[in-house]
Design an enzyme around this catalytic site. Structure first.
Site, PDB file in Angstrom:
ATOM      1  N   LYS A   1       0.843  -1.193   0.000  1.00 22.93           N
ATOM      2  CA  LYS A   1       0.000   0.000   0.000  1.00 22.93           C
ATOM      3  C   LYS A   1       0.878   1.242   0.000  1.00 22.93           C
ATOM      4  CE  LYS A   1      -1.694   2.504   3.273  1.00 22.93           C
ATOM      5  NZ  LYS A   1      -1.637   3.879   2.674  1.00 22.93           N
TER       6      LYS A   1
ATOM      7  N   SER B   1       5.820   7.479  10.425  1.00 22.77           N
ATOM      8  CA  SER B   1       5.883   8.140  11.720  1.00 22.77           C
ATOM      9  C   SER B   1       5.842   7.143  12.868  1.00 22.77           C
ATOM     10  CB  SER B   1       4.717   9.124  11.868  1.00 22.77           C
ATOM     11  OG  SER B   1       3.499   8.435  12.068  1.00 22.77           O
ATOM     12  N   THR B   2       6.388   7.561  14.002  1.00 26.72           N
ATOM     13  CA  THR B   2       6.375   6.708  15.189  1.00 26.72           C
ATOM     14  C   THR B   2       4.958   6.444  15.687  1.00 26.72           C
ATOM     15  OG1 THR B   2       8.609   7.389  15.817  1.00 26.72           O
ATOM     16  CG2 THR B   2       7.218   6.518  17.561  1.00 26.72           C
TER      17      THR B   2
ATOM     18  N   THR C   1       2.203   6.139  13.996  1.00 25.02           N
ATOM     19  CA  THR C   1       1.610   5.128  13.121  1.00 25.02           C
ATOM     20  C   THR C   1       2.272   3.777  13.337  1.00 25.02           C
ATOM     21  OG1 THR C   1       1.083   6.822  11.478  1.00 25.02           O
ATOM     22  CG2 THR C   1       1.068   4.537  10.733  1.00 25.02           C
ATOM     23  N   GLY C   2       3.575   3.768  13.585  1.00 31.96           N
ATOM     24  CA  GLY C   2       4.265   2.513  13.885  1.00 31.96           C
ATOM     25  C   GLY C   2       3.709   1.850  15.133  1.00 31.96           C
TER      26      GLY C   2
ATOM     27  N   GLU D   1      10.625   1.297  10.372  1.00 34.42           N
ATOM     28  CA  GLU D   1      11.617   2.373  10.277  1.00 34.42           C
ATOM     29  C   GLU D   1      10.844   3.665  10.482  1.00 34.42           C
ATOM     30  OE1 GLU D   1      13.268   5.468   9.227  1.00 34.42           O
ATOM     31  OE2 GLU D   1      13.453   4.720   7.170  1.00 34.42           O
TER      32      GLU D   1
ATOM     33  N   CYS E   1      14.192  10.648   6.284  1.00 32.73           N
ATOM     34  CA  CYS E   1      14.123  10.188   7.677  1.00 32.73           C
ATOM     35  C   CYS E   1      15.434  10.420   8.401  1.00 32.73           C
ATOM     36  CB  CYS E   1      13.756   8.708   7.727  1.00 32.73           C
ATOM     37  SG  CYS E   1      12.129   8.328   7.048  1.00 32.73           S
TER      38      CYS E   1
ATOM     39  N   GLU F   1      10.841  16.588  15.024  1.00 29.57           N
ATOM     40  CA  GLU F   1      11.372  16.327  13.683  1.00 29.57           C
ATOM     41  C   GLU F   1      10.659  17.228  12.679  1.00 29.57           C
ATOM     42  OE1 GLU F   1      12.126  12.597  10.611  1.00 29.57           O
ATOM     43  OE2 GLU F   1      10.482  12.480  12.039  1.00 29.57           O
TER      44      GLU F   1
END
Length: 470
Positions: free
Chosen positions: A167, A219-220, A222-223, A240, A274, A371
């Site tokens: 996706k 993004s963190t 979403t991770g 990542e 990143c 960030e």
């Protein structure tokens, strides 16, 4: 140009579409098919059906398919680059570089071969460590390098014998759809499927019981959501995630030598990398000179549409990120920060923000702590090396970091104390397809690239054999 999903090796129509925006104008330039949850289910079913046959092929045949895909993408490089530039915003030559880099990555990955390890026991028996594919891999890719990162995810998965449901980001889906269409000419049906959508489809991939592993770059937050959603069937994960990479400039560094490099590693892809340099800690004795040199480079850079051959740096990719970058710049100014270059959006259409250098900011300010993922670089003064190391490590992120010095040994010793997955000396952001890359702390789980990255797509199976076995 018409675009389609690819499910089970065939174009799959969609009943709905969504707009794809050209970030250079802020206006729609194409419609993209929107997948349904039912089509995600179809893609997973196709991948599961294709898995046994693909996994059973000798790895040399799978590698040959990867190399055929590389050849096919090379033949379509110019058209893919033009499409990628329009949807992502980067200059056409940079987009072509992304395609060419992807081809190099494919060819290198195709050369990897997992070995069977052997452990001999005292009684004459032995244990063999075999590696087997996991099954179906779900790949969710971001908008900054949509083609390259898809290749990072998918090629090791395929080489290892897995099948894939991909996706792409809804901000940059088109070059990916086209790439998967091209690749499917060289793969059995169902081996590589692509669906589109936003949160519903992404969450559907993470939750899907027919998917064995998810690889995600983004993004963190979403991770974390993917970890939660994937827990039901204990999905393997490679994540990542966000970075807020620090560069530490020691007092013996040569400003004239390092300024162009720091500039390059901070502002490549308009800062939308990143592992870009996101904050630069500069010793008091060098701060003003380096800030002045970086500001001059920023002022000379040409920011414009990716279609303009004179453009060095394109726009921020989407409105949401543009507004975020602008908010960080405004907050820095409100906190007393001084912009030596840039600091305000460019007038006119599109999401253009100039390359910006800000000083008189420090830890605790949003521009330093968060960030940016955009073309704004803060320079922060320091006087004590132990103090600056603690400040660099105070971030919850730990993707990368660097130390800049004329004394490489001293810099390397300090770099090894950075809490990050990759530490560079007198460089930053450089990656290679044969060297593992991954984050520490909140910047991810697992690694990509090289044999260590290939291992993430395989399950160990230990086979214990009696004494005397052939």
């Amino acid at each position: 140009m018409a675009f389609a999903l690819t499910i089970d090796g065939k174009p799959a129509p969609a009943s709905e579409t969504f707009a794809v925006i050209d970030p250079a104008t802020g206006r729609e330039f194409a419609q993209c098919p929107l997948a349904t949850v039912a089509q995600l289910d179809q893609a997973v079913a196709a991948a599961r059906a294709a898995f046994p046959g693909w996994a059973a092929l000798p790895i040399e045949q799978r590698a040959a398919a990867l190399n055929a895909i590389a050849d096919a993408l090379a033949a379509e490089c110019d058209d893919l680059a033009a499409l990628l530039s329009q949807e992502q915003g980067k200059p056409v030559r940079s987009a072509a570089g992304e395609i060419q880099g992807s081809i190099h990555w494919i060819r290198t990955t195709a050369g990897f071969r997992p070995e069977i390890e052997r452990i001999d026991q005292a009684d004459g028996s032995r244990a063999e460590i075999h590696r087997k594919p996991l099954g179906v891999v779900g790949s969710i890719t971001p908008w900054n390098f949509p083609v390259m990162i898809a290749i990072w995810h998918v090629m090791p998965a395929l080489l290892a014998g897995n099948t894939v449901v991909l996706k792409p980001s809804p901000s940059t889906p088109l070059a990916t759809l086209r790439m998967v269409e091209i690749a499917n000419r060289h793969l059995p049906a169902g081996v590589w499927n692509v669906v589109t959508g936003d949160v519903e489809i992404g969450s559907g991939i993470a939750k899907h019981p027919g998917i064995d592993k998810v690889v995600f770059t983004g993004s963190t937050p979403t991770g974390r959501a993917i970890m939660r959603d994937g827990a039901a069937n204990l999905k393997r994960l490679t994540l990542e995630l966000g970075g807020n990479d620090a560069a530490i400039v020691l007092p013996d560094a040569d400003v004239e030598a390092i300024a162009p490099q720091i500039f390059q590693y901070a502002f490549g892809n308009s800062g939308q990398i990143c592992a870009a340099i996101k904050r630069v800690y500069v010793h008091d004795t060098l701060h003003d000179a380096l800030a002045e040199r970086l500001a001059a480079l920023a002022a000379a850079a040409k920011v414009g549409p990716g279609s303009d051959p004179e453009t060095h740096y394109g726009p921020v990719q989407n409105r949401r990120q543009f507004d975020y970058v602008r908010a960080l710049a405004d907050d820095a100014r409100a906190q007393g920060g001084r912009f030596l270059a840039g600091g305000e959006p460019l007038a006119g259409d599109g999401y253009f923000f100039p390359l910006s250098i800000v000083v008189d900011v420090t830890d605790g300010h949003r521009i330093v702590d968060e960030e940016q993922f955009g073309p704004v670089l803060p320079l922060i003064r320091y006087s004590d090396v132990e103090d600056v190391l603690a400040r660099a490590n105070a971030s919850e992120n730990g993707l990368g970091g660097s130390v800049w010095s004329a004394d490489v040994s001293r810099a390397a010793a300090l770099a090894q104390r950075l809490e990050c997955g990759t530490a560079w000396v007198n460089s930053h952001s450089k990656i290679s397809p044969d060297v593992p890359f991954g984050g520490a702390k909140q910047s991810g789980i697992g690694v990509e690239f090289g044999m260590h990255g290939l291992d993430e797509y395989m399950q160990l199976q230990i086979v214990r054999l009696p004494a005397g076995a052939a």
